[in-house]
Design a protein around this motif. Structure first.
Motif, PDB file in Angstrom:
ATOM      1  N   MET A   1       1.606  -4.232   8.346  1.00  0.00           N
ATOM      2  CA  MET A   1       2.643  -3.490   8.591  1.00  0.00           C
ATOM      3  C   MET A   1       2.603  -2.213   7.724  1.00  0.00           C
ATOM      4  O   MET A   1       2.212  -2.451   6.660  1.00  0.00           O
ATOM      5  CB  MET A   1       3.895  -4.086   8.244  1.00  0.00           C
ATOM      6  N   PRO A   2       3.014  -1.051   8.148  1.00  0.00           N
ATOM      7  CA  PRO A   2       2.924   0.234   7.341  1.00  0.00           C
ATOM      8  C   PRO A   2       3.881   0.046   6.394  1.00  0.00           C
ATOM      9  O   PRO A   2       4.892  -0.650   6.225  1.00  0.00           O
ATOM     10  CB  PRO A   2       3.221   1.376   8.436  1.00  0.00           C
ATOM     11  N   LEU A   3       3.569   0.757   5.300  1.00  0.00           N
ATOM     12  CA  LEU A   3       4.623   1.050   4.026  1.00  0.00           C
ATOM     13  C   LEU A   3       6.004   1.411   4.609  1.00  0.00           C
ATOM     14  O   LEU A   3       6.127   2.288   5.358  1.00  0.00           O
ATOM     15  CB  LEU A   3       4.034   1.623   2.842  1.00  0.00           C
ATOM     16  N   LEU A   4       7.064   1.028   3.959  1.00  0.00           N
ATOM     17  CA  LEU A   4       8.495   1.391   4.325  1.00  0.00           C
ATOM     18  C   LEU A   4       8.856   1.622   3.023  1.00  0.00           C
ATOM     19  O   LEU A   4       9.264   0.807   2.206  1.00  0.00           O
ATOM     20  CB  LEU A   4       9.243   0.271   4.972  1.00  0.00           C
ATOM     21  N   GLU A   5       9.480   2.940   2.716  1.00  0.00           N
ATOM     22  CA  GLU A   5      10.132   3.178   1.665  1.00  0.00           C
ATOM     23  C   GLU A   5       9.790   2.691   0.440  1.00  0.00           C
ATOM     24  O   GLU A   5      10.238   1.993  -0.279  1.00  0.00           O
ATOM     25  CB  GLU A   5      11.552   3.066   1.925  1.00  0.00           C
ATOM     26  N   PRO A   6       8.554   3.069   0.150  1.00  0.00           N
ATOM     27  CA  PRO A   6       7.566   2.301  -1.189  1.00  0.00           C
ATOM     28  C   PRO A   6       8.548   2.776  -2.347  1.00  0.00           C
ATOM     29  O   PRO A   6       9.111   3.856  -2.686  1.00  0.00           O
ATOM     30  CB  PRO A   6       6.271   2.847  -1.144  1.00  0.00           C
ATOM     31  N   LEU A   7       8.451   2.069  -3.442  1.00  0.00           N
ATOM     32  CA  LEU A   7       8.975   2.408  -4.857  1.00  0.00           C
ATOM     33  C   LEU A   7       8.204   3.609  -5.436  1.00  0.00           C
ATOM     34  O   LEU A   7       7.049   3.578  -5.308  1.00  0.00           O
ATOM     35  CB  LEU A   7       8.953   1.218  -5.541  1.00  0.00           C
ATOM     36  N   PRO A   8       9.064   4.562  -6.010  1.00  0.00           N
ATOM     37  CA  PRO A   8       8.456   5.673  -6.406  1.00  0.00           C
ATOM     38  C   PRO A   8       7.637   5.453  -7.997  1.00  0.00           C
ATOM     39  O   PRO A   8       7.852   6.020  -8.937  1.00  0.00           O
ATOM     40  CB  PRO A   8       9.472   6.638  -6.762  1.00  0.00           C
ATOM     41  N   LEU A   9       6.741   4.185  -8.008  1.00  0.00           N
ATOM     42  CA  LEU A   9       6.224   3.773  -8.990  1.00  0.00           C
ATOM     43  C   LEU A   9       4.590   3.458  -8.854  1.00  0.00           C
ATOM     44  O   LEU A   9       4.026   2.953  -7.817  1.00  0.00           O
ATOM     45  CB  LEU A   9       6.634   2.404  -9.626  1.00  0.00           C
ATOM     46  N   ILE A  10       3.711   4.192  -9.705  1.00  0.00           N
ATOM     47  CA  ILE A  10       2.274   4.113  -9.208  1.00  0.00           C
ATOM     48  C   ILE A  10       1.860   3.096 -10.562  1.00  0.00           C
ATOM     49  O   ILE A  10       1.982   3.220 -11.837  1.00  0.00           O
ATOM     50  CB  ILE A  10       1.746   5.371  -9.853  1.00  0.00           C
ATOM     51  N   GLY A  11       1.166   1.906 -10.105  1.00  0.00           N
ATOM     52  CA  GLY A  11       0.650   1.034 -10.953  1.00  0.00           C
ATOM     53  C   GLY A  11      -0.987   1.441 -11.338  1.00  0.00           C
ATOM     54  O   GLY A  11      -1.778   1.371 -10.586  1.00  0.00           O
ATOM     55  N   ILE A  12      -0.713   1.667 -12.886  1.00  0.00           N
ATOM     56  CA  ILE A  12      -2.287   2.152 -13.212  1.00  0.00           C
ATOM     57  C   ILE A  12      -3.100   1.088 -13.715  1.00  0.00           C
ATOM     58  O   ILE A  12      -2.676   0.390 -14.860  1.00  0.00           O
ATOM     59  CB  ILE A  12      -1.845   3.339 -14.386  1.00  0.00           C
ATOM     60  N   LEU A  13      -4.031   0.846 -13.230  1.00  0.00           N
ATOM     61  CA  LEU A  13      -4.912  -0.499 -13.625  1.00  0.00           C
ATOM     62  C   LEU A  13      -6.106  -0.135 -14.652  1.00  0.00           C
ATOM     63  O   LEU A  13      -7.356  -0.188 -14.145  1.00  0.00           O
ATOM     64  CB  LEU A  13      -5.318  -1.287 -12.380  1.00  0.00           C
ATOM     65  N   ARG A  14      -5.791   0.540 -15.335  1.00  0.00           N
ATOM     66  CA  ARG A  14      -6.995   1.221 -16.415  1.00  0.00           C
ATOM     67  C   ARG A  14      -7.725  -0.167 -17.023  1.00  0.00           C
ATOM     68  O   ARG A  14      -6.997  -0.785 -17.563  1.00  0.00           O
ATOM     69  CB  ARG A  14      -6.346   1.877 -17.439  1.00  0.00           C
ATOM     70  N   GLY A  15      -9.178   0.058 -16.847  1.00  0.00           N
ATOM     71  CA  GLY A  15      -9.772  -1.156 -17.415  1.00  0.00           C
ATOM     72  C   GLY A  15     -10.138  -2.269 -16.586  1.00  0.00           C
ATOM     73  O   GLY A  15     -10.822  -3.193 -16.859  1.00  0.00           O
ATOM     74  N   ILE A  16      -9.568  -2.332 -15.226  1.00  0.00           N
ATOM     75  CA  ILE A  16      -9.681  -3.455 -14.349  1.00  0.00           C
ATOM     76  C   ILE A  16     -11.201  -3.625 -14.045  1.00  0.00           C
ATOM     77  O   ILE A  16     -11.946  -2.647 -13.901  1.00  0.00           O
ATOM     78  CB  ILE A  16      -8.790  -3.300 -13.215  1.00  0.00           C
ATOM     79  N   THR A  17     -11.739  -4.777 -13.946  1.00  0.00           N
ATOM     80  CA  THR A  17     -13.019  -5.037 -13.136  1.00  0.00           C
ATOM     81  C   THR A  17     -12.889  -5.400 -11.682  1.00  0.00           C
ATOM     82  O   THR A  17     -11.975  -5.829 -11.301  1.00  0.00           O
ATOM     83  CB  THR A  17     -13.859  -6.060 -14.131  1.00  0.00           C
ATOM     84  N   PRO A  18     -13.941  -5.104 -11.057  1.00  0.00           N
ATOM     85  CA  PRO A  18     -14.003  -5.594  -9.523  1.00  0.00           C
ATOM     86  C   PRO A  18     -13.735  -7.038  -9.441  1.00  0.00           C
ATOM     87  O   PRO A  18     -12.841  -7.340  -8.763  1.00  0.00           O
ATOM     88  CB  PRO A  18     -15.442  -5.285  -9.318  1.00  0.00           C
ATOM     89  N   GLU A  19     -14.074  -7.886 -10.350  1.00  0.00           N
ATOM     90  CA  GLU A  19     -13.826  -9.060 -10.300  1.00  0.00           C
ATOM     91  C   GLU A  19     -12.422  -9.605 -10.225  1.00  0.00           C
ATOM     92  O   GLU A  19     -11.970 -10.490  -9.691  1.00  0.00           O
ATOM     93  CB  GLU A  19     -14.649 -10.112 -11.122  1.00  0.00           C
ATOM     94  N   GLU A  20     -11.640  -8.884 -11.247  1.00  0.00           N
ATOM     95  CA  GLU A  20     -10.447  -9.133 -11.409  1.00  0.00           C
ATOM     96  C   GLU A  20      -9.342  -8.229 -10.274  1.00  0.00           C
ATOM     97  O   GLU A  20      -8.329  -8.683 -10.144  1.00  0.00           O
ATOM     98  CB  GLU A  20      -9.789  -8.492 -12.753  1.00  0.00           C
ATOM     99  N   ALA A  21      -9.809  -7.250  -9.671  1.00  0.00           N
ATOM    100  CA  ALA A  21      -9.331  -6.097  -8.936  1.00  0.00           C
ATOM    101  C   ALA A  21      -8.109  -6.991  -7.848  1.00  0.00           C
ATOM    102  O   ALA A  21      -6.993  -6.396  -7.861  1.00  0.00           O
ATOM    103  CB  ALA A  21      -9.872  -5.319  -8.299  1.00  0.00           C
ATOM    104  N   VAL A  22      -8.652  -7.705  -7.004  1.00  0.00           N
ATOM    105  CA  VAL A  22      -7.825  -8.121  -5.780  1.00  0.00           C
ATOM    106  C   VAL A  22      -6.600  -8.955  -6.570  1.00  0.00           C
ATOM    107  O   VAL A  22      -5.617  -8.709  -5.944  1.00  0.00           O
ATOM    108  CB  VAL A  22      -8.833  -8.827  -4.934  1.00  0.00           C
ATOM    109  N   ALA A  23      -6.825  -9.812  -7.292  1.00  0.00           N
ATOM    110  CA  ALA A  23      -5.913 -10.802  -7.629  1.00  0.00           C
ATOM    111  C   ALA A  23      -4.868  -9.964  -8.431  1.00  0.00           C
ATOM    112  O   ALA A  23      -3.638 -10.307  -8.496  1.00  0.00           O
ATOM    113  CB  ALA A  23      -6.604 -12.075  -8.613  1.00  0.00           C
ATOM    114  N   VAL A  24      -5.284  -9.124  -9.317  1.00  0.00           N
ATOM    115  CA  VAL A  24      -4.255  -8.388 -10.279  1.00  0.00           C
ATOM    116  C   VAL A  24      -3.481  -7.445  -9.080  1.00  0.00           C
ATOM    117  O   VAL A  24      -2.178  -7.176  -9.258  1.00  0.00           O
ATOM    118  CB  VAL A  24      -5.044  -7.652 -11.246  1.00  0.00           C
ATOM    119  N   GLY A  25      -4.284  -6.799  -8.133  1.00  0.00           N
ATOM    120  CA  GLY A  25      -3.390  -5.912  -6.980  1.00  0.00           C
ATOM    121  C   GLY A  25      -2.543  -6.549  -6.347  1.00  0.00           C
ATOM    122  O   GLY A  25      -1.399  -6.368  -6.203  1.00  0.00           O
ATOM    123  N   GLU A  26      -3.151  -7.842  -5.804  1.00  0.00           N
ATOM    124  CA  GLU A  26      -1.950  -8.738  -5.187  1.00  0.00           C
ATOM    125  C   GLU A  26      -0.713  -8.910  -5.862  1.00  0.00           C
ATOM    126  O   GLU A  26       0.557  -8.851  -5.439  1.00  0.00           O
ATOM    127  CB  GLU A  26      -2.623  -9.869  -4.510  1.00  0.00           C
TER     128      GLU A  26
END
Length: 203
Positions: A1-26
């Motif tokens: 589904m498209p995003l509906l009224e997202p919160l005005p917050l940007i999650g900055i994942l500085r230092g994330i590795t590809p192996e961690e990215a999906v689980a942390v992003g979820e």
């Protein structure tokens, strides 16, 4: 589904590795933060962006931070990113970002930088570092910006000062170390994200 009224917050994942990215992003998305930035000074950032885009699809807007050049904009776009965040204001970077149909959030401190960014087509402005400018400085800048300009505070923004910044008129925030630090497991990131979202929405 498209995003509906997202919160005005940007999650900055500085230092994330590809192996961690999906689980942390979820975990971050599960808490309600649906805009994710992987700074380009992270390990293999383009691969992390590719994996996040593939996993999260239309549930999140994914892109890169610490973007300094037009060539980097093109690389992020090729990886599937749709968000470009910079620590500075470079009009060629903003213009290239908008030509590719991506959101552009350049870093600004002064009115000159703010109006140069808007003239180049910036989606919104990243007040950075916000703690250096302070709330009084932000309000002075806000007073001269065109109506409807989105101004996000980044740098030193967390639970302790959300309420003060929101009351003072900031539109949103970028969340770095308060949300994620390299190596933190997804369950801890989810807990931190939940607390940040609750603090923002109640401020």
């Amino acid at each position: 589904m498209p995003l509906l009224e997202p919160l005005p917050l940007i999650g900055i994942l500085r230092g994330i590795t590809p192996e961690e990215a999906v689980a942390v992003g979820e975990a971050v998305v599960a808490a309600g933060i649906t805009t994710l930035e992987v700074p380009l000074n992270s390990p293999e950032p383009l691969e992390s962006i590719r994996r996040l885009v593939e996993a999260l699809g239309e549930r999140a807007l994914v892109g890169a931070g610490t973007v300094l050049t037009v060539s980097q904009v093109c690389e992020v776009h090729a990886a599937g990113g749709r968000l470009i965040v910079s620590p500075n204001c470079r009009q060629p970077v903003i213009e290239a970002t908008r030509r590719l149909g991506m959101q552009s959030w350049p870093g600004i401190v002064t009115p000159t930088e703010a109006f140069d960014a808007l003239d180049a087509g910036a989606t919104g402005l990243k007040l950075f570092p916000a703690v250096q400018v302070g709330i009084d400085g932000m309000q002075a800048l806000r007073a001269v910006l065109p109506r409807g300009t989105k101004l996000y505070a980044v740098g030193g923004i967390d639970i302790s000062n959300f309420s003060a910044w929101r009351t003072a008129g900031i539109d949103g925030a970028g969340l770095g170390g308060a949300l994620y630090r390299p190596g933190q497991p997804p369950d801890r990131v989810l807990d931190q994200a939940d607390k940040l979202v609750a603090s923002w929405t109640s401020a």
